[in-house]
Design an enzyme around this catalytic site. Structure first.
Site: not given
Ligand code: AMP
Length: 215
Positions: A14, A89, A161, A172
């Protein structure tokens, strides 16, 4: 205001597709994951409360996200175009987004689902490397830095990360299946769901995504 939501499993690409198509669409790529990582680094109250959830691969509480997105839309000009990467999410966040958009006379125009297989997800997430200084993302196979382990942009040493560690990846994905995957049906019911094949190389995914916008 034109809002596009990007859907897809962690590792579907994405962020990559959003970064590639944003300039052509004159759109703003908003990654809530990146915003939260910034908040963690800056030590803001939101960041401090988010870190424990993120390290475990859990979703950060909805209210933290609602505040972040609410502020973003409130500051945006009326003709702004957004590509939302990582938000919503879950269904509650999608409802919040509809409400926040409506407050600005906008609606979510489309939900673009980047479709991948579980095998693709595991390979992509396992090889992901991130620059802790500037946030640039790499992949050991598909998007390697020029010098192994070093950020092309700022020269910092790349890291895995915390939430890309194998056990966290598994968690996840489970969270995604339970909470986020149902969003596709939710947007489909609203007549807003469009698909791109995310198993292709990044150029092809970006091309197909742009075609969705007629660009
Ligand atoms: P991502 O980079 O989108 O994979 O996000 C990394 C982490 O940030 C996720 O595993 C969640 O812990 C948190 N996160 C990002 N976006 C959201 C969201 N919309 N709602 C809740 N947690 C989020």
């Amino acid at each position: 205001m034109d809002i596009t939501v990007l859907l897809g499993a962690p590792g579907a690409g994405k962020g990559t597709v959003a970064a590639r198509i944003a300039p052509a669409l004159n759109a703003r790529h908003v990654s809530t994951g990146a915003m939260l990582r910034e908040a963690v680094k800056a030590g803001t109250p939101a960041g401090l409360s988010a870190k424990a959830y993120m390290d475990k691969g859990e979703l950060v509480p909805d209210q933290v996200l609602a505040d972040m997105i609410g502020e973003l839309l409130a500051q945006a000009p009326a003709d702004a175009r957004f590509l939302l990467d990582g938000f919503p999410r879950n269904v509650a966040q999608a409802e919040t987004l509809d409400r926040l958009a409506a407050a600005h006379g906008a609606t979510v125009a489309r939900a673009l689902s980047v479709d991948v297989t579980p095998e693709t997800v595991l390979e992509r997430l396992g090889g992901r490397r991130t620059c802790p200084k500037c946030g640039e993302g790499y992949h050991i196979k598909s998007l390697p830095p020029k010098v192994e382990g070093i950020c092309d942009k700022c020269g910092a040493a790349l890291v895995v990360r915390d939430d890309d560690k194998p056990e966290t990846i598994r968690h996840r994905l489970a969270v995604y299946e339970e909470k986020t995957a149902p969003l596709a049906a939710w947007y489909d019911k609203a007549g807003k769901l469009v698909h791109v094949d995310g198993t292709q190389d990044a150029d092809a995914v970006a091309r197909d995504a742009l075609a969705v916008f007629g660009a």
